[in-house]
Write an enzyme that holds these catalytic residues in place. Sequence first.
Site, short mmCIF file in Angstrom:
data_model
loop_
_atom_site.label_atom_id
_atom_site.label_comp_id
_atom_site.label_asym_id
_atom_site.label_seq_id
_atom_site.Cartn_x
_atom_site.Cartn_y
_atom_site.Cartn_z
CB THR A 6 16.13 -17.68 -53.50
OG1 THR A 6 16.79 -16.58 -52.89
CG2 THR A 6 16.95 -18.20 -54.67
CB THR B 36 7.62 -33.78 -45.77
OG1 THR B 36 7.39 -35.08 -46.30
CG2 THR B 36 6.87 -33.60 -44.47
CB CYS C 254 31.22 -9.29 -50.63
SG CYS C 254 32.83 -9.96 -50.26
CB ALA D 126 9.17 -16.43 -43.48
#
Length: 388
Positions: free
Chosen positions: A72, A239, A327, A200
Site C-alpha cells: 500500500t 529507521t 466488507c 513481502a
Amino acid sequence: MLERSYFDWNATAPLRDEARQALQDACEVAGNPSSVHAEGRAARRLIERARDDVAALVGARPADVFFTSSGTEANMLALTPAIETAAEKRPRDKLLMSAIEHSSVRAGGRFVRTAIEDIPVSADGRVDLKALTDAVARASRPLVSLMLANNETGVLQPVAEAAAIVHAGGGLLHVDAVQAVGRVPCDIGALGADLLTLSAHKLGGPKGVGALVRLSEDIHFADPLIRGGGQERGMRAGTENVAGIAAFGAAAAAAHRQLTAEAAGMLALRTRLEAGLRAISPHAVIFGAAAERLPNTTLFAVEGMKAETAVIAFDLEGIAVSSGAACSSGKVQPSHVLAAMRVSPVLTRGGVRVSLGWTTTEADVECFLGAWRKLSSALSKDQRGIAA
Ligand code: PLP
C-alpha cells in the site's frame, strides 16, 4: 480439532521457513543500519543482502529497490504528480488506472480526484487497450497504473502491450505486481514497467514490508511520502524494519528459486479444483476463466449464493476462502472488479475466491470439493424451498 485447509493465499501467505529463520536471526542484530560501528554495519549488511535478493527476483538493480512498510505504501509513494525523469521535470497532471485496481491504487495516491481517469476492462477482466490508447492520447504525459494480476480473479493484464502504448504517449507506467510476483515470472524490463510495487507477505515474507522498484536511476520522486533521516536514499525516511526486510529478502530468494516448480504445482491443483467444481455445479461461473490467469486463483459464483454466507459455511467446514466482495463497516459491497467486468448483479455479491499456495495439497483440494458438494446441495434445497 478440525484439520484446516487454507485457501486464502491472495489475502496473505504463510511465512516461509527461510523467512522465519532470517527474521529470527535479524532480531539478534542490535545495530541501527545507519550507524557506522560494527553492529550498525551488520544490520546494514542484512538490508543490502535483502535488496540484492528482491532486485534479482524482478530483474532490477539493487540500487533501484526502495523498501517501504507495505505494498500500500509503495503504491502511495509511486502515485504522485511529482515523478520526474532525467528528461522531464514538469509535474504529471493525469493519473490513468484500470477500473479493477486494488483499493490502494484506486485511492489515487497524491493526485486530486479530478485528475484521475478510469480505463474500462473487458468482460474477461483484461484492461481495454483501445480505451487506454485513447486516454493516453487525450492526456499529456500521464502516469498510468496497471496491476500485473488482479487480486480477485487472478487475471493477468497485458502489461507489456500497455507499456508500449503509454511510452508512445510520453507517459510512465507503474505496475502493481503484488499478486503476481513469485507466482509468474516478473521482470521489470521485460514488462516495460517504470515502477513496480511488491509486498513481502504475498510471497512468504512477513506482513508490513513492501518495496517500490524503479526501472533505472532516471526515475526520481520529488516528494517522498516520509521525510526525515534520509533513509532509503531520501525516498523513505525512518529507521528500517531490519528483521522484516531481511525476511522479505529470504522469501524473495526462495520464491525465485522455486517459482517454476511452485507455479506448476499450484496450476495442477487449481485445474483439479476447477474440474471438480464444474462437475458438482455445472452452472458455476468461474470469472476470467477464458483469460490468462495466475496459476493459483479461482473466483467463482453460482446464482443465489451470497459470498459472505458461503465464506462462513466453508469456515465451519474447516476451509478458509474469501469473498470477492469488500466488507466495510459491516456492509458487504458488491465487488468493484466484477462490476467493472459487467457481471450480472445476481452474481457480483456471490464471488468466492479460492487461492492456493506452495503448501496446498491434493488432500486440501479434496476437502474443498467435499465441503462444496455439501454446501451446494444445501443451497439447491434452499432454492427449491423458496420456489415451492
Ligand atoms: N496491491 C494488490 C493487488 C494487493 O492484492 C494488495 C493486498 O492485498 C496490495 C496492493 C496491498 O499490499 P499490502 O497488504 O502489503 O499493503
